[in-house]
Every structure is written in C-alpha cells, then in structure tokens.
Enzyme design. Structure first.
Site, mmCIF file in Angstrom:
data_model
loop_
_atom_site.group_PDB
_atom_site.id
_atom_site.type_symbol
_atom_site.label_atom_id
_atom_site.label_comp_id
_atom_site.label_asym_id
_atom_site.label_seq_id
_atom_site.Cartn_x
_atom_site.Cartn_y
_atom_site.Cartn_z
ATOM 1 N N GLU A 16 -14.024 12.954 -5.845
ATOM 2 C CA GLU A 16 -13.727 12.550 -4.461
ATOM 3 C C GLU A 16 -12.381 11.841 -4.381
ATOM 4 O OE1 GLU A 16 -14.030 12.503 -1.448
ATOM 5 O OE2 GLU A 16 -16.045 13.004 -0.771
ATOM 6 N N ARG A 99 -22.833 1.906 -0.301
ATOM 7 C CA ARG A 99 -21.640 1.931 -1.143
ATOM 8 C C ARG A 99 -20.444 2.371 -0.298
ATOM 9 N NH1 ARG A 99 -20.234 7.183 -2.326
ATOM 10 N NH2 ARG A 99 -21.874 8.782 -2.431
ATOM 11 N N ASN A 101 -17.192 4.723 0.485
ATOM 12 C CA ASN A 101 -17.179 6.170 0.274
ATOM 13 C C ASN A 101 -15.843 6.870 0.423
ATOM 14 O OD1 ASN A 101 -18.753 8.546 -0.338
ATOM 15 N ND2 ASN A 101 -18.432 9.188 1.775
ATOM 16 N N GLU A 120 -28.731 8.288 1.178
ATOM 17 C CA GLU A 120 -28.449 9.316 2.184
ATOM 18 C C GLU A 120 -29.599 9.467 3.183
ATOM 19 O OE1 GLU A 120 -27.171 12.903 0.226
ATOM 20 O OE2 GLU A 120 -25.737 11.843 -1.049
ATOM 21 N N ASN A 147 -17.265 9.744 6.258
ATOM 22 C CA ASN A 147 -16.177 10.282 5.451
ATOM 23 C C ASN A 147 -14.883 10.118 6.224
ATOM 24 O OD1 ASN A 147 -16.334 11.556 2.671
ATOM 25 N ND2 ASN A 147 -18.264 12.267 3.576
ATOM 26 N N ASP A 195 -16.893 16.980 4.749
ATOM 27 C CA ASP A 195 -16.706 15.872 3.806
ATOM 28 C C ASP A 195 -15.383 15.190 4.142
ATOM 29 O OD1 ASP A 195 -16.716 14.247 1.380
ATOM 30 O OD2 ASP A 195 -18.161 15.672 0.570
#
Length: 288
Positions: A16, A99, A101, A120, A147, A195
């Site tokens: 990521e 967390r 991201n 999630e 995101n 994403d």
C-alpha cells in the site's frame, strides 16, 4: 494494452501507500500486514526494507529529511538511518481496533490521513488533518474503510474513498476546512472495491481496484477514461514516478487470496510499473 511489468516481486501481504520521493529518486511504500516500509530505486533496481513495530498504513517524506509514518498506534516520525519510530500523535488512542490506512501531503505541508476498523466491520474510520499545531478530525462522515485522500492540482478538491461502500467522494476544501462534499464516482458490483486514489497533473483521478484486477482513471467530471489491467486481482494504489513522473507504480496485495488463487497469481503482492501516458504531480514535503 499497456505493458505492465513486475519490478519487485516481493509478495507483499498488503502492499500500500506508494509515494515517489524526489530527493532520492525512489519509490517508497509499505506492507501493512507484514509491517514494513520498503524502498525501490528504479535506476539501480536496489531495494531496502525496514520492519515496523505495528501495522503501517503509509510513509511520507518530511521537510527535515525524515519521514512521517502512519501506524496502528498513531502518527510517527521514521528515521531510515536508524530504523527508529517516534510517536508524534495518537488521534485514536481510544479505538484500539482501528488503524491508520492512507494519507497525502497538502500544499501547506499538512498531512491528511484516514483510519479504518481493522476488522473491516465497524463504521469507525475517519479522516484527519495534522500540522505542526494540531491533529484534528476533518468532520468528513465516518465510514468503515477510508482510503485516500488525494488533492486536485489546485488543492481545492479533496478526493476520498468509502471502500466498502464502493464510493469515491469529492470535498471542497479551503485551508483546513471542509466546505462541502459530493459523490464523485461509484464502482459497480463485480468490478472490485475502490482503494487508494491519486491525481495526475491534469486533474484525472486514478483509483486502485481491490479484487478488480487493475486501475481506473476518471476525468475531473467523473467520466471513466481508462482501465489498466494488471495480472493480479488486488491492486491497492498507484504513484507517479520517474524523471518525468509518467511511470505509474502500483502496489498490490496477496491478502484474502485462496491457495488456488495464489497459485494462479504468482505475482500477487508485487510492485508493478507501467507507462501512464500522463504526468503526475510532484509531491509536497510534510511540515510536521
């Protein structure tokens, strides 16, 4: 058909947050679930990796030569020379299941970043803005998995993603304030989940598609312009890099794939590159 090349087949569990760092002409990114920060030098092919003490969602270059990293425990300063992490802010200390991201740096050096429920499930993901004086909630409505965000070339539009809702939103911003928010685009059923977003120099919005086998490019008015297919299902985000910022580097993930799917996708979790045909924008340095 674009030629897509695996430039580092590292097999990331959840690659990521790619970012091109101009000061060392290298691509930096993270593996969230096998927590590490990675660096790829395209000129030499050299790679470097640093272990992170917790799940790490992003790493961004700072004005003082260090990096700022978003870990599950909060925002940290990261020093590649020593591999050390120093806590700067813990905006969600009371949400241990969350967390950090994804993130970006604004023109003024502030970092805009999001959080998510690591399981999630819960709608506990929020967007924050951090500068030298404070780390504060932006007021954007919470979702389960955030995101982005990513800024338009003029800095006035902030694109942010509700991944599970398959929606990409556009907020008008003035300085630290979010003025209004509207729906920018939706991903249809069966096409994967949006994403990480990134914006090119002419204002097009590029979205990695998790379980969607590629990247979509949308015009500033939300019109779908392109789809670039990759040889793996879980594409998380791209960054524009190289001397002219026209090479797109894509992070991918092996997370969630069955043994059979992994056998069919031996490059799952690799770092890929392709010619974007358009330049990206030079990144800003965090003033934190």
């Amino acid at each position: 058909m674009e030629q897509v090349t695996a430039v580092w087949p590292l097999g990331a569990t959840l690659g990521e947050g790619p970012v091109w760092v101009e000061r060392d002409a290298a691509l930096w990114f993270v593996d969230i679930k096998a927590p590490a920060i990675h660096r790829f030098d395209p000129a030499s092919g050299a790679t470097q990796s640093w272990s992170a003490p917790a799940q790490v969602g992003w790493v961004l270059p700072a004005e003082d030569g260090s990096f700022i990293a978003g870990l599950q425990s909060g925002v940290h300063r990261f020093d590649p020379a020593t591999g050390s992490f120093t806590l700067l802010a813990a905006p969600e200390a009371g949400l241990p299941g969350n967390r950090l991201n994804d993130a970006t740096v604004a023109r003024d050096g502030a970092i805009w970043f999001g959080s998510m429920d690591d399981a999630e499930e819960a709608v506990t993901g929020r967007f924050y803005r951090m500068d030298t004086s404070a780390c504060a909630d932006t007021g954007i409505a919470p979702v389960c998995i955030t995101n982005g965000p990513a800024f338009s070339p003029d800095g006035g539009t902030l694109y942010h993603v509700d991944t599970l809702g398959r929606q990409i939103w556009a907020s008008q911003v003035e300085g630290a304030a979010v003025i209004s928010t509207s729906l920018f685009a939706e991903i249809e059923d069966g096409a994967g989940y949006p994403d990480g977003p990134v914006v090119d120099a002419v204002g097009n919005v590029w979205i990695g598609l998790f379980a969607g086998w590629g990247v979509r490019c949308y015009a500033p008015d939300g019109t779908l312009l392109r789809y670039v297919r990759l040889p793996v299902a879980n594409v998380t985000k791209i960054a524009f890099g190289g001397p002219d910022l026209t090479t797109a580097y894509a992070t991918t993930a092996a997370k969630g794939l069955s043994e059979a799917e992994l056998a069919e996708q031996p490059l799952a979790g690799a770092l890929f590159a392709f010619d974007a045909g358009v330049a990206g924008m030079a990144g800003h340095l965090a003033k934190i």
